[in-house]
Design a protein around this motif. Sequence first.
Motif, PDB file in Angstrom:
ATOM      1  N   MET A  16       0.826  -1.195   0.000  1.00 32.34           N
ATOM      2  CA  MET A  16       0.000   0.000   0.000  1.00 32.34           C
ATOM      3  C   MET A  16       0.870   1.258   0.000  1.00 32.34           C
ATOM      4  O   MET A  16       0.627   2.199  -0.755  1.00 32.34           O
ATOM      5  CB  MET A  16      -0.928   0.016   1.210  1.00 32.34           C
ATOM      6  N   ILE A  17       1.907   1.280   0.830  1.00 34.16           N
ATOM      7  CA  ILE A  17       2.824   2.424   0.877  1.00 34.16           C
ATOM      8  C   ILE A  17       3.499   2.590  -0.486  1.00 34.16           C
ATOM      9  O   ILE A  17       3.609   3.699  -1.014  1.00 34.16           O
ATOM     10  CB  ILE A  17       3.870   2.243   1.996  1.00 34.16           C
ATOM     11  N   TYR A  18       3.927   1.480  -1.077  1.00 31.00           N
ATOM     12  CA  TYR A  18       4.564   1.504  -2.393  1.00 31.00           C
ATOM     13  C   TYR A  18       3.643   2.121  -3.439  1.00 31.00           C
ATOM     14  O   TYR A  18       4.051   3.006  -4.196  1.00 31.00           O
ATOM     15  CB  TYR A  18       4.952   0.078  -2.800  1.00 31.00           C
ATOM     16  N   SER A  19       2.394   1.697  -3.463  1.00 32.86           N
ATOM     17  CA  SER A  19       1.478   2.193  -4.492  1.00 32.86           C
ATOM     18  C   SER A  19       1.153   3.674  -4.295  1.00 32.86           C
ATOM     19  O   SER A  19       1.048   4.430  -5.264  1.00 32.86           O
ATOM     20  CB  SER A  19       0.207   1.361  -4.551  1.00 32.86           C
ATOM     21  N   VAL A  20       1.004   4.115  -3.039  1.00 26.23           N
ATOM     22  CA  VAL A  20       0.725   5.526  -2.778  1.00 26.23           C
ATOM     23  C   VAL A  20       1.923   6.381  -3.184  1.00 26.23           C
ATOM     24  O   VAL A  20       1.773   7.416  -3.838  1.00 26.23           O
ATOM     25  CB  VAL A  20       0.358   5.753  -1.294  1.00 26.23           C
ATOM     26  N   LEU A  21       3.132   5.942  -2.836  1.00 29.20           N
ATOM     27  CA  LEU A  21       4.323   6.714  -3.189  1.00 29.20           C
ATOM     28  C   LEU A  21       4.592   6.697  -4.690  1.00 29.20           C
ATOM     29  O   LEU A  21       5.120   7.662  -5.240  1.00 29.20           O
ATOM     30  CB  LEU A  21       5.540   6.204  -2.419  1.00 29.20           C
ATOM     31  N   LYS A  22       4.214   5.624  -5.354  1.00 27.56           N
ATOM     32  CA  LYS A  22       4.371   5.570  -6.808  1.00 27.56           C
ATOM     33  C   LYS A  22       3.518   6.651  -7.466  1.00 27.56           C
ATOM     34  O   LYS A  22       3.926   7.271  -8.446  1.00 27.56           O
ATOM     35  CB  LYS A  22       3.992   4.188  -7.326  1.00 27.56           C
ATOM     36  N   ASP A  23       2.339   6.915  -6.896  1.00 22.81           N
ATOM     37  CA  ASP A  23       1.477   7.979  -7.403  1.00 22.81           C
ATOM     38  C   ASP A  23       2.026   9.364  -7.069  1.00 22.81           C
ATOM     39  O   ASP A  23       1.603  10.350  -7.660  1.00 22.81           O
ATOM     40  CB  ASP A  23       0.059   7.836  -6.846  1.00 22.81           C
ATOM     41  N   HIS A  51      11.205   2.071  -5.655  1.00 22.28           N
ATOM     42  CA  HIS A  51      11.670   0.719  -5.952  1.00 22.28           C
ATOM     43  C   HIS A  51      10.945  -0.276  -5.063  1.00 22.28           C
ATOM     44  O   HIS A  51      10.147   0.104  -4.206  1.00 22.28           O
ATOM     45  CB  HIS A  51      13.186   0.630  -5.731  1.00 22.28           C
ATOM     46  N   ASP A  52      11.251  -1.557  -5.233  1.00 27.34           N
ATOM     47  CA  ASP A  52      10.570  -2.602  -4.465  1.00 27.34           C
ATOM     48  C   ASP A  52      10.808  -2.471  -2.966  1.00 27.34           C
ATOM     49  O   ASP A  52       9.920  -2.768  -2.175  1.00 27.34           O
ATOM     50  CB  ASP A  52      11.028  -3.989  -4.918  1.00 27.34           C
ATOM     51  N   GLN A  53      11.983  -2.053  -2.543  1.00 29.53           N
ATOM     52  CA  GLN A  53      12.320  -2.018  -1.133  1.00 29.53           C
ATOM     53  C   GLN A  53      12.482  -0.613  -0.556  1.00 29.53           C
ATOM     54  O   GLN A  53      12.498  -0.445   0.646  1.00 29.53           O
ATOM     55  CB  GLN A  53      13.625  -2.789  -0.883  1.00 29.53           C
TER      56      GLN A  53
END
Length: 101
Positions: A16-23, A51-53
Amino acid sequence: MDPEAQVEPVVNPIEMIYSVLKDCIGQTLKVRANLGRSKISEYEGVVTEVHDQLFVVEVKRKRGSVERKSYQYVDVLTGNVVLMFADGDEPLFPQPFVTIV
């Protein structure tokens, strides 16, 4: 009773954090990082890479230099890094971190 009706979808907080930051790539965020020993670093920077991590924030310094800082998603999850939009004081992710299903 239908066994599939009882199963709630599991949300991975890191994803979830990854997807929000990707936006948020290209947007300016306020970053508040706990460096330990009562040291807190606060600055504004632009999210440039996800990135992934980890994710990368570029901070403009004096005389036109740019400093790149990277943080892991677990830093956001544990509250060691708090992210906010530059035009507000509302955290991007709630503290303590909870997932809303």
